[in-house]
Design a protein around this motif. Structure first.
Motif, PDB file in Angstrom:
ATOM      1  N   LEU A   2       0.825  -1.204   0.000  1.00 21.39           N
ATOM      2  CA  LEU A   2       0.000   0.000   0.000  1.00 21.39           C
ATOM      3  C   LEU A   2       0.861   1.256   0.000  1.00 21.39           C
ATOM      4  CD1 LEU A   2      -2.798   1.245   0.109  1.00 21.39           C
ATOM      5  CD2 LEU A   2      -2.700   1.084   2.615  1.00 21.39           C
ATOM      6  N   ASN A   3       1.969   1.217   0.754  1.00 21.25           N
ATOM      7  CA  ASN A   3       2.871   2.374   0.787  1.00 21.25           C
ATOM      8  C   ASN A   3       3.482   2.633  -0.589  1.00 21.25           C
ATOM      9  OD1 ASN A   3       2.450   2.852   3.514  1.00 21.25           O
ATOM     10  ND2 ASN A   3       4.152   1.542   4.155  1.00 21.25           N
ATOM     11  N   TYR A   4       3.819   1.540  -1.288  1.00 20.73           N
ATOM     12  CA  TYR A   4       4.396   1.675  -2.631  1.00 20.73           C
ATOM     13  C   TYR A   4       3.381   2.304  -3.588  1.00 20.73           C
ATOM     14  CZ  TYR A   4       5.997   0.357  -7.282  1.00 20.73           C
ATOM     15  OH  TYR A   4       6.364   0.373  -8.602  1.00 20.73           O
ATOM     16  N   ILE A   5       2.121   1.871  -3.498  1.00 19.17           N
ATOM     17  CA  ILE A   5       1.076   2.424  -4.369  1.00 19.17           C
ATOM     18  C   ILE A   5       0.897   3.920  -4.093  1.00 19.17           C
ATOM     19  CG2 ILE A   5      -1.377   2.339  -4.934  1.00 19.17           C
ATOM     20  CD1 ILE A   5      -1.310  -0.660  -4.324  1.00 19.17           C
ATOM     21  N   LEU A   6       0.885   4.286  -2.810  1.00 15.40           N
ATOM     22  CA  LEU A   6       0.729   5.696  -2.460  1.00 15.40           C
ATOM     23  C   LEU A   6       1.902   6.524  -2.970  1.00 15.40           C
ATOM     24  CD1 LEU A   6      -0.646   5.385   1.203  1.00 15.40           C
ATOM     25  CD2 LEU A   6      -1.915   6.034  -0.862  1.00 15.40           C
ATOM     26  N   LYS A   7       3.135   5.980  -2.866  1.00 14.74           N
ATOM     27  CA  LYS A   7       4.305   6.696  -3.370  1.00 14.74           C
ATOM     28  C   LYS A   7       4.205   6.923  -4.873  1.00 14.74           C
ATOM     29  CE  LYS A   7       7.614   4.980   0.084  1.00 14.74           C
ATOM     30  NZ  LYS A   7       8.801   4.099   0.297  1.00 14.74           N
ATOM     31  N   ARG A   8       3.795   5.882  -5.589  1.00 15.19           N
ATOM     32  CA  ARG A   8       3.696   6.006  -7.041  1.00 15.19           C
ATOM     33  C   ARG A   8       2.612   7.003  -7.442  1.00 15.19           C
ATOM     34  NH1 ARG A   8       5.704   2.049 -10.359  1.00 15.19           N
ATOM     35  NH2 ARG A   8       4.808   3.381 -11.967  1.00 15.19           N
ATOM     36  N   ILE A   9       1.494   7.008  -6.720  1.00 16.93           N
ATOM     37  CA  ILE A   9       0.424   7.967  -7.020  1.00 16.93           C
ATOM     38  C   ILE A   9       0.907   9.395  -6.775  1.00 16.93           C
ATOM     39  CG2 ILE A   9      -1.854   8.769  -6.304  1.00 16.93           C
ATOM     40  CD1 ILE A   9      -2.623   5.865  -5.820  1.00 16.93           C
ATOM     41  N   LEU A  10       1.659   9.587  -5.686  1.00 14.53           N
ATOM     42  CA  LEU A  10       2.193  10.920  -5.396  1.00 14.53           C
ATOM     43  C   LEU A  10       3.225  11.352  -6.427  1.00 14.53           C
ATOM     44  CD1 LEU A  10       2.553  10.753  -1.496  1.00 14.53           C
ATOM     45  CD2 LEU A  10       0.853  12.023  -2.823  1.00 14.53           C
ATOM     46  N   LEU A  11       3.978  10.393  -6.978  1.00 14.74           N
ATOM     47  CA  LEU A  11       4.973  10.726  -8.000  1.00 14.74           C
ATOM     48  C   LEU A  11       4.327  11.153  -9.312  1.00 14.74           C
ATOM     49  CD1 LEU A  11       7.729   7.988  -7.509  1.00 14.74           C
ATOM     50  CD2 LEU A  11       7.994  10.465  -7.242  1.00 14.74           C
ATOM     51  N   ILE A  12       3.063  10.802  -9.490  1.00 17.35           N
ATOM     52  CA  ILE A  12       2.362  11.212 -10.712  1.00 17.35           C
ATOM     53  C   ILE A  12       2.286  12.738 -10.799  1.00 17.35           C
ATOM     54  CG2 ILE A  12       0.085  11.243 -11.814  1.00 17.35           C
ATOM     55  CD1 ILE A  12      -0.293   8.370 -10.952  1.00 17.35           C
ATOM     56  N   ILE A  13       2.141  13.396  -9.655  1.00 10.80           N
ATOM     57  CA  ILE A  13       1.978  14.855  -9.635  1.00 10.80           C
ATOM     58  C   ILE A  13       3.196  15.574 -10.209  1.00 10.80           C
ATOM     59  CG2 ILE A  13       1.593  16.860  -8.155  1.00 10.80           C
ATOM     60  CD1 ILE A  13       0.017  15.031  -6.272  1.00 10.80           C
ATOM     61  N   PRO A  14       4.437  15.336  -9.692  1.00 12.53           N
ATOM     62  CA  PRO A  14       5.584  16.026 -10.298  1.00 12.53           C
ATOM     63  C   PRO A  14       5.859  15.599 -11.740  1.00 12.53           C
ATOM     64  CG  PRO A  14       6.326  14.414  -8.670  1.00 12.53           C
ATOM     65  CD  PRO A  14       4.841  14.534  -8.530  1.00 12.53           C
ATOM     66  N   THR A  15       5.519  14.352 -12.065  1.00 13.74           N
ATOM     67  CA  THR A  15       5.723  13.895 -13.449  1.00 13.74           C
ATOM     68  C   THR A  15       4.823  14.667 -14.409  1.00 13.74           C
ATOM     69  OG1 THR A  15       6.260  11.675 -12.637  1.00 13.74           O
ATOM     70  CG2 THR A  15       5.729  11.893 -14.966  1.00 13.74           C
ATOM     71  N   LEU A  16       3.549  14.789 -14.053  1.00 16.02           N
ATOM     72  CA  LEU A  16       2.626  15.568 -14.885  1.00 16.02           C
ATOM     73  C   LEU A  16       3.067  17.025 -14.985  1.00 16.02           C
ATOM     74  CD1 LEU A  16      -0.870  14.244 -13.738  1.00 16.02           C
ATOM     75  CD2 LEU A  16       0.080  14.077 -16.031  1.00 16.02           C
ATOM     76  N   PHE A  17       3.518  17.560 -13.850  1.00 12.70           N
ATOM     77  CA  PHE A  17       3.977  18.963 -13.836  1.00 12.70           C
ATOM     78  C   PHE A  17       5.151  19.151 -14.787  1.00 12.70           C
ATOM     79  CE2 PHE A  17       6.952  22.148 -12.243  1.00 12.70           C
ATOM     80  CZ  PHE A  17       6.142  23.271 -12.189  1.00 12.70           C
TER      81      PHE A  17
END
Length: 366
Positions: A2-17
Motif C-alpha cells: 500500500l505504501n508503494y502504491i501511495l508513493k507512485r500515485i504521489l509521484l504522478i503529480i511532479p511527473t505531470l507537472f
C-alpha cells in the motif's frame, strides 16, 4: 504494498507537472499561435473586401479598422492591424496575461479536470475527448488484444522449435510484416477489399453505418466489427512482430536456466515445465511492455489509420489541434494521455506481483 502504491500515485503529480511545463515552454517558443492565426484570417478577409470594392469600381477603404503606421514585433504579420484589435484577440485567447500566470492558472484548473474550451470547435475539451474516445478505444483495445493473442502463442512455439523450419519461416514473415508501414498496408487493403480495383466487401469509412441506430443488437455488433476489420488488421500487421520476438527470446532465456534442466531431470512433463515453471517467469518482461504498447497503439499508431479510414478519434483530434494551435485541446489531451500512461504503468507493476509474489517493490524502495 500500500505504501508503494501511495508513493507512485504521489509521484504522478511532479511527473505531470514536468511534462506540462516542458511542453508549455516549447509551445511558447513555437511561431504561429492562435493570435497570429486570427490576424492572418483578418488580413485575408480585408484583402478580399478590398478586391471586391476595387472590382466594383468603388474607392472606399476601411481605414477605421486599420492603423497603417502601427508596427508590432510581437506577432508576425500584425503590421497594419489596429493595436486595440490585437489586445482583444489576446484577451479572447488568454494571451493578455504573462506566461507564468497562464501556466499556474492552467495547472489549477487541471487539478479539477477543467481543461477549458476549444478555440475553434465551440466545445469543451472534455466533450471533444469523450466524443472521440470510442473510436480510439475500439482501435486500441481490439488491436492490442489481437496482437497479444497472436504474439504470445507464436513466440512460445518459436522458442520451443528454435532453429527449425517453422521458426525460420515465421521469422521471415514477421520481418516482412514489420517492414511494411501500417498506413501502406491500409491503402493496400482499401484497394483490395473496399471497392478499389478488386472486391467491395468492407466499408471505406466510419466506425458504424449511417443506419446503425435503426439496427437490432445483433446487427449492430456485426456492423461494428465489419467497420473495424480493415483498420484493426492494418494496425496488427506491424504490431505483433516485436512482441513475438520478445516473447520468444524471453522463453529461450528461461528454458536454458538451471531450474528448467532440474525439472526435466525429475521427469516432469515438457508441457508442465513450459507452462508451470517457464511461463510465469518469461511473461514478466512481456507484461512490462503492455502499458507502453497500449499507449502507443491507442494514441500514436492509430493516427494515420484514423485519417485513411476517416475515423474521428483521439489521435486525429490531437494532430489537428497541434496543427491549428488549439492549445486547450493540445494540453488537455496531453494531460489525459500522460495520466492514463502513468496509471497503466502502476497497474503493470501490480500485475508483476500477482504473477510472481517474490517481487516486492516496497522492500526494494519502489
Amino acid at each position: 504494498m500500500l505504501n508503494y502504491i501511495l508513493k507512485r500515485i504521489l509521484l504522478i503529480i511532479p511527473t505531470l507537472f514536468g511534462i506540462l511545463a516542458v511542453n508549455f515552454i516549447i509551445i511558447q517558443a513555437a511561431p504561429g499561435g492562435p493570435v497570429e492565426k486570427a490576424i492572418a484570417q483578418i488580413k485575408g478577409n480585408e484583402v478580399s473586401v478590398t478586391q471586391r470594392f476595387s472590382s466594383s469600381g468603388g474607392e472606399q477603404t476601411q481605414t477605421n479598422k486599420l492603423n497603417l503606421n502601427y508596427e508590432s514585433s510581437k506577432y508576425r504579420g500584425s503590421q497594419g492591424i489596429d493595436p486595440d484589435l490585437i489586445k482583444e484577440l489576446e484577451k479572447q485567447y488568454g494571451f493578455d496575461k504573462p506566461p507564468m500566470e497562464r501556466f499556474i492558472s492552467m495547472l489549477g484548473n487541471y487539478l479539477f479536470f477543467d481543461f477549458g474550451d476549444s478555440f475553434y470547435k465551440d466545445k469543451t475539451v472534455i466533450e471533444l475527448v469523450i466524443e472521440k474516445l470510442p473510436v480510439s478505444i475500439s482501435l486500441g483495445l481490439w488491436t492490442t488484444l489481437i496482437i497479444y493473442l497472436i504474439s504470445i502463442p507464436l513466440g512460445i512455439k518459436k522458442a520451443v522449435k528454435d532453429g527449425s523450419d517453422f521458426d525460420i519461416m515465421t521469422s521471415s514473415l514477421i520481418i516482412i510484416g514489420y517492414a511494411i508501414p501500417g498506413f501502406l498496408f491500409a491503402i493496400f487493403l482499401i484497394v483490395l477489399f473496399s471497392g478499389g480495383s478488386y472486391f467491395d466487401i468492407f466499408p471505406l469509412r466510419g466506425l458504424v453505418s449511417d443506419n446503425w441506430n435503426e439496427l437490432n443488437t445483433i446487427d449492430k455488433i456485426k456492423d461494428y466489427f465489419w467497420h473495424l476489420t480493415l483498420p484493426v488488421l492494418a494496425m496488427v500487421i506491424g504490431g505483433f512482430a516485436s512482441l513475438t520476438m520478445l516473447t520468444k527470446n524471453s522463453f529461450l532465456d528461461e528454458i536454458n536456466k538451471q531450474y528448467v534442466i532440474t525439472a526435466r531431470a525429475k521427469g516432469i512433463s515438457e508441457k508442465k515445465v513450459l507452462y508451470g515453471h517457464v511461463f510465469r517467469n518469461a511473461m514478466l518482461i512481456v507484461i512490462s511492455g503492455f502499458p507502453s504498447a497500449f499507449i502507443n497503439i491507442l494514441f500514436t499508431s492509430s493516427l494515420l489509420i484514423e485519417v485513411i479510414f476517416s475515423l474521428d478519434g483521439l489521435g486525429l483530434l490531437g494532430f489537428e489541434a497541434a496543427l491549428g494551435r488549439d492549445y486547450p485541446v493540445v494540453f488537455g489531451s496531453l494531460y489525459i494521455f500522460t495520466l492514463i500512461g502513468l496509471l497503466l504503468k502502476l497497474i503493470s507493476d501490480l500485475t508483476y506481483v500477482l504473477i510472481d509474489p517474490r517481487i516486492d517493490f516496497e522492500n526494494r524502495g519502489g
